[in-house]
Write a protein that holds these residues in place. Structure first.
Motif, PDB file in Angstrom:
ATOM      1  N   GLY A 156      -8.105 -23.800  17.636  1.00 56.82           N
ATOM      2  CA  GLY A 156      -9.421 -25.034  17.362  1.00 56.82           C
ATOM      3  C   GLY A 156     -10.960 -25.342  18.754  1.00 56.82           C
ATOM      4  O   GLY A 156     -11.908 -26.158  18.099  1.00 56.82           O
ATOM      5  N   TYR A 157     -10.965 -24.732  19.691  1.00 61.98           N
ATOM      6  CA  TYR A 157     -11.300 -24.794  20.650  1.00 61.98           C
ATOM      7  C   TYR A 157     -12.979 -24.616  20.212  1.00 61.98           C
ATOM      8  O   TYR A 157     -12.981 -23.743  20.087  1.00 61.98           O
ATOM      9  N   PRO A 158     -13.714 -25.725  20.752  1.00 62.25           N
ATOM     10  CA  PRO A 158     -14.044 -26.928  21.588  1.00 62.25           C
ATOM     11  C   PRO A 158     -13.524 -28.395  20.916  1.00 62.25           C
ATOM     12  O   PRO A 158     -13.702 -29.522  21.120  1.00 62.25           O
ATOM     13  N   GLU A 159     -13.040 -28.513  19.708  1.00 61.71           N
ATOM     14  CA  GLU A 159     -12.548 -29.491  19.358  1.00 61.71           C
ATOM     15  C   GLU A 159     -11.585 -29.467  20.138  1.00 61.71           C
ATOM     16  O   GLU A 159     -10.022 -28.699  20.016  1.00 61.71           O
ATOM     17  N   VAL A 160     -10.052 -30.244  20.776  1.00 60.56           N
ATOM     18  CA  VAL A 160      -9.358 -30.460  21.462  1.00 60.56           C
ATOM     19  C   VAL A 160      -8.468 -32.765  21.669  1.00 60.56           C
ATOM     20  O   VAL A 160      -8.884 -32.739  21.284  1.00 60.56           O
ATOM     21  N   THR A 161      -7.474 -32.035  20.809  1.00 63.30           N
ATOM     22  CA  THR A 161      -6.991 -33.331  19.924  1.00 63.30           C
ATOM     23  C   THR A 161      -5.535 -33.438  20.565  1.00 63.30           C
ATOM     24  O   THR A 161      -4.657 -32.472  20.684  1.00 63.30           O
ATOM     25  N   PRO A 162      -5.269 -34.318  20.780  1.00 63.03           N
ATOM     26  CA  PRO A 162      -3.431 -34.814  21.369  1.00 63.03           C
ATOM     27  C   PRO A 162      -2.773 -35.054  20.205  1.00 63.03           C
ATOM     28  O   PRO A 162      -2.665 -34.675  19.528  1.00 63.03           O
ATOM     29  N   GLY A 163      -0.993 -33.891  20.863  1.00 62.87           N
ATOM     30  CA  GLY A 163      -0.177 -33.415  19.573  1.00 62.87           C
ATOM     31  C   GLY A 163       0.711 -34.504  19.442  1.00 62.87           C
ATOM     32  O   GLY A 163       0.871 -35.477  20.578  1.00 62.87           O
ATOM     33  N   LEU A 164       1.379 -34.461  18.949  1.00 65.49           N
ATOM     34  CA  LEU A 164       2.412 -35.532  18.706  1.00 65.49           C
ATOM     35  C   LEU A 164       3.937 -34.968  19.584  1.00 65.49           C
ATOM     36  O   LEU A 164       4.324 -33.679  19.797  1.00 65.49           O
ATOM     37  N   ARG A 165       4.056 -35.713  20.601  1.00 70.44           N
ATOM     38  CA  ARG A 165       4.997 -35.792  22.220  1.00 70.44           C
ATOM     39  C   ARG A 165       6.203 -36.412  21.539  1.00 70.44           C
ATOM     40  O   ARG A 165       5.991 -37.914  21.135  1.00 70.44           O
ATOM     41  N   ARG A 166       7.688 -35.990  21.280  1.00 66.63           N
ATOM     42  CA  ARG A 166       8.316 -36.925  21.229  1.00 66.63           C
ATOM     43  C   ARG A 166       9.477 -37.495  21.772  1.00 66.63           C
ATOM     44  O   ARG A 166       9.012 -37.168  23.293  1.00 66.63           O
ATOM     45  N   SER A 167       9.894 -38.047  21.396  1.00 62.45           N
ATOM     46  CA  SER A 167      11.016 -39.217  22.432  1.00 62.45           C
ATOM     47  C   SER A 167      11.322 -37.608  23.075  1.00 62.45           C
ATOM     48  O   SER A 167      12.302 -36.523  23.023  1.00 62.45           O
ATOM     49  N   LEU A 168      11.941 -38.023  25.155  1.00 60.48           N
ATOM     50  CA  LEU A 168      12.838 -37.206  25.813  1.00 60.48           C
ATOM     51  C   LEU A 168      14.106 -37.440  25.026  1.00 60.48           C
ATOM     52  O   LEU A 168      14.463 -38.200  25.045  1.00 60.48           O
ATOM     53  N   ILE A 169      14.436 -36.234  25.197  1.00 66.62           N
ATOM     54  CA  ILE A 169      16.109 -36.328  24.712  1.00 66.62           C
ATOM     55  C   ILE A 169      16.983 -34.441  25.842  1.00 66.62           C
ATOM     56  O   ILE A 169      16.105 -33.493  25.171  1.00 66.62           O
ATOM     57  N   SER A 170      17.870 -34.784  25.491  1.00 65.66           N
ATOM     58  CA  SER A 170      18.632 -33.395  26.630  1.00 65.66           C
ATOM     59  C   SER A 170      19.850 -33.631  26.652  1.00 65.66           C
ATOM     60  O   SER A 170      20.524 -34.831  26.559  1.00 65.66           O
ATOM     61  N   VAL A 171      20.496 -32.747  26.375  1.00 66.12           N
ATOM     62  CA  VAL A 171      21.944 -32.652  26.623  1.00 66.12           C
ATOM     63  C   VAL A 171      22.744 -31.652  27.229  1.00 66.12           C
ATOM     64  O   VAL A 171      22.211 -30.384  27.295  1.00 66.12           O
ATOM     65  N   VAL A 172      23.837 -31.915  27.519  1.00 66.47           N
ATOM     66  CA  VAL A 172      24.594 -30.810  28.578  1.00 66.47           C
ATOM     67  C   VAL A 172      25.625 -30.421  27.085  1.00 66.47           C
ATOM     68  O   VAL A 172      26.707 -31.680  27.091  1.00 66.47           O
ATOM     69  N   PHE A 173      25.858 -29.477  27.380  1.00 65.49           N
ATOM     70  CA  PHE A 173      27.672 -29.206  26.295  1.00 65.49           C
ATOM     71  C   PHE A 173      28.759 -28.732  26.861  1.00 65.49           C
ATOM     72  O   PHE A 173      29.219 -28.368  26.807  1.00 65.49           O
ATOM     73  N   SER A 174      28.631 -29.992  27.465  1.00 62.61           N
ATOM     74  CA  SER A 174      30.317 -29.997  28.655  1.00 62.61           C
ATOM     75  C   SER A 174      31.173 -30.866  28.034  1.00 62.61           C
ATOM     76  O   SER A 174      30.481 -31.146  26.434  1.00 62.61           O
ATOM     77  N   ASP A 175      32.414 -30.742  28.627  1.00 63.14           N
ATOM     78  CA  ASP A 175      33.051 -31.621  27.607  1.00 63.14           C
ATOM     79  C   ASP A 175      33.654 -32.578  28.560  1.00 63.14           C
ATOM     80  O   ASP A 175      34.409 -32.180  29.612  1.00 63.14           O
ATOM     81  N   PRO A 176      33.571 -33.732  28.547  1.00 66.28           N
ATOM     82  CA  PRO A 176      32.664 -34.541  27.776  1.00 66.28           C
ATOM     83  C   PRO A 176      31.216 -34.334  27.507  1.00 66.28           C
ATOM     84  O   PRO A 176      30.993 -33.596  28.373  1.00 66.28           O
ATOM     85  N   GLN A 177      30.841 -33.765  26.763  1.00 66.34           N
ATOM     86  CA  GLN A 177      29.353 -34.303  26.850  1.00 66.34           C
ATOM     87  C   GLN A 177      27.910 -34.657  27.637  1.00 66.34           C
ATOM     88  O   GLN A 177      28.947 -36.539  28.093  1.00 66.34           O
ATOM     89  N   ILE A 178      27.501 -34.538  27.753  1.00 65.69           N
ATOM     90  CA  ILE A 178      26.007 -35.355  28.935  1.00 65.69           C
ATOM     91  C   ILE A 178      25.149 -35.127  27.863  1.00 65.69           C
ATOM     92  O   ILE A 178      24.645 -34.605  27.607  1.00 65.69           O
ATOM     93  N   ALA A 179      24.475 -36.509  28.359  1.00 58.24           N
ATOM     94  CA  ALA A 179      23.156 -36.476  27.283  1.00 58.24           C
ATOM     95  C   ALA A 179      22.129 -37.625  27.973  1.00 58.24           C
ATOM     96  O   ALA A 179      23.125 -38.768  28.706  1.00 58.24           O
ATOM     97  N   MET A 180      21.115 -37.504  27.707  1.00 59.44           N
ATOM     98  CA  MET A 180      19.560 -38.503  28.292  1.00 59.44           C
ATOM     99  C   MET A 180      18.903 -38.541  27.406  1.00 59.44           C
ATOM    100  O   MET A 180      18.488 -37.910  26.393  1.00 59.44           O
ATOM    101  N   VAL A 181      18.595 -39.728  26.987  1.00 57.47           N
ATOM    102  CA  VAL A 181      17.243 -40.505  25.873  1.00 57.47           C
ATOM    103  C   VAL A 181      15.954 -41.208  25.928  1.00 57.47           C
ATOM    104  O   VAL A 181      16.598 -42.399  27.305  1.00 57.47           O
ATOM    105  N   GLY A 182      15.196 -41.149  26.220  1.00 54.16           N
ATOM    106  CA  GLY A 182      13.746 -41.932  26.727  1.00 54.16           C
ATOM    107  C   GLY A 182      13.301 -41.826  27.985  1.00 54.16           C
ATOM    108  O   GLY A 182      13.929 -40.479  29.094  1.00 54.16           O
ATOM    109  N   SER A 183      13.245 -43.280  28.404  1.00 51.65           N
ATOM    110  CA  SER A 183      13.063 -43.357  30.403  1.00 51.65           C
ATOM    111  C   SER A 183      14.975 -43.051  30.349  1.00 51.65           C
ATOM    112  O   SER A 183      15.844 -43.732  30.877  1.00 51.65           O
TER     113      SER A 183
END
Length: 482
Positions: free
Chosen positions: A335-362
């Protein structure tokens, strides 16, 4: 030499490249996608999907090993047929890749350019020695690749990366894993549970993506009880000896040890694939690693008509992030030259270890930096060792730390290791994206008996520490670290 003139050129045919191509194509028909290697995604070929197949096999073994704790005693010795394990891993991996390739096959042939692209200038790309493309807009979506110290190249074919593991027909007897990050932990623990002798070495004490010392230390101790793990190893010698690798190191007690292993698995990080794009021929501003600097809301670089997405952006190398960035970059390029911000979701990450490790947000590290002058956040904590549902399932290992803002009571983030952390992380990510307060989260229903009751305990612990009110909020808003 063939020359093409297009509205949008997308460099890369992985998750980000395919997503950017499709998004741009909705806005202009003049889009090409350039790919030098096999089409498909890191996730499907050598990343999240084949690794979860290997982990699933390892979990099946572990379930049998845990059975005596319930008074159930399987007859005979557990027999692991590693050829059958790897056959299933590769069969299902190929199936996932096939789904991706079906989507690639649906793309018109004239939109797919085979070869490796490099910049001639801000609008011109040279693809190998056969095609020159003049593009009004460009999306860089070249992904990333594993990296390791150059000296390790002397190990030859005894040095492997995660890509190589999923091409094995059989499992080796022993592997030394270097790098207890996401890839190292997931593959190392899975190989251990499938009968491979595993030793894991790290540098600087890091465990996965964790930044909270309490959670990180707990994770190191818990994983270290299952297989050898030294997150701050002192390796003195590592050299090839025949078809083995000789390693001399100091163990956790500081005593010298020597081992011979079949392979060294390098899980020491990934680097964005931007070093062969001839970016020096452009006006792009780049960071210390040579990666183009981009706005995370628009994926627009310092050259307004050039965008970047996925692992190449060096922001957050996760599939859902690559997909989001691709959609944003593709929409804005189309759509350039029109540039619009997109939805950026809250940060989430997971390590599939056992037990699992995860982080959310800040993260804990980000919050301590932001609020270093006033301490305007507090922490709630719960251990899963005595949590009801976790003990019922004999999965009672883990710790969860949740962070909240003083004054507002707003939920800021969490770091955890524990049973079903992937599901806890999703609940918390939804709450974080909705900017809920801790009080609002505690107003939500909690069934009994479920692991989520542990989350409620942590939130109650945090609630008791938060000071809610205008005066506290005003003080925190004036914090120099904000």
């Amino acid at each position: 030499m063939k020359e093409l003139h297009v509205d949008v050129a997308v460099i890369g045919g992985g998750t980000a490249g395919l997503g950017a191509y499709r998004a741009a194509k909705l806005l202009t028909p003049s889009v090409v996608m350039i790919e030098g290697g096999p089409y498909g995604t890191t996730c499907a070929r050598v990343g999240c999907m084949p690794s979860k197949l290997l982990i699933a096999a390892a979990e099946a073994v572990h379930q049998i090993e845990r059975a005596p704790g319930f008074g159930i005693h399987p007859q005979g010795e557990i027999r692991i047929d590693s050829r059958e394990v790897m056959t299933r891993v590769k069969r299902e991996r190929d199936r996932f890749v096939g789904f991706v390739l079906e989507g690639v096959d649906s793309i018109p042939a004239h939109d797919k350019i085979s070869g490796y692209a490099r910049f001639i200038d801000d609008n011109t790309l040279q693809v190998d020695d056969h095609t020159r493309i003049v593009a009004q807009r460009i999306v860089i979506a070249t992904g990333s690749r594993p990296s390791w110290p150059a000296a390790w190249n002397d190990l030859g074919d005894r040095l492997i990366i995660n890509d190589d593991v999923f091409n094995w027909d059989d499992l080796p007897e022993s592997v030394a894993v270097f790098g207890p990050g996401v890839i190292g932990i997931e593959l190392g623990q899975a190989l251990h549970r499938l009968g491979v002798s595993v030793k894991m070495f790290g540098v600087g004490g890091a465990i996965g993506p964790l930044t909270d010392n309490r959670v990180r230390d707990y994770a190191s101790k818990t994983l270290g009880e299952e297989f050898y793990l030294d997150p701050n190893a002192k390796v003195e010698i590592m050299q090839r000896e025949g078809d083995k690798v000789f390693i001399r190191y100091q163990d956790l007690q500081g005593k010298p040890q020597e081992i011979l292993v079949d392979y060294v698995l390098a899980a020491t990080g990934r680097r964005p694939n931007v070093d062969n794009l001839s970016l020096e021929n452009t006006a792009l501003q780049r960071d210390a690693r040579g990666v183009p600097i981009a706005d995370r809301l628009t994926m627009q670089t310092s050259v307004p008509h050039i965008f970047i997405a996925g692992d190449a952006s060096n922001q957050l190398p996760l599939l859902h992030e690559a997909s989001d960035q691709a959609r944003i970059a593709g929409n804005n390029a189309g759509g350039y030259p029109e540039v619009t911000p997109g939805l950026r979701r809250s940060l989430i990450s997971v390590v599939f270890s056992d037990p699992q490790i995860a982080m959310v947000g800040s993260t804990y590290h980000e919050l301590t930096q932001k609020f270093s002058a006033c301490g305007c956040f507090d922490i709630g904590e719960v251990s899963f060792e005595n949590q009801g549902r976790s003990r019922v399932m004999l999965r009672n290992k883990g710790i969860l730390r949740v962070y909240g803002e003083q004054g507002t009571g707003k939920f800021l983030g969490a770091e955890m290791m524990g049973p079903d952390a992937e599901h806890l992380a999703h609940l918390l990510a939804w709450a974080h994206q909705q900017q809920m307060t801790v009080d609002q989260m505690l107003d939500m229903p909690f069934y009994h008996p479920v692991i989520e009751e542990g989350l409620r305990t942590a939130l109650r612990n945090l609630q008791s520490k938060l000071k809610i009110g205008d005066a506290e909020a005003e003080r925190c808003q004036c914090c120099p670290g904000d």
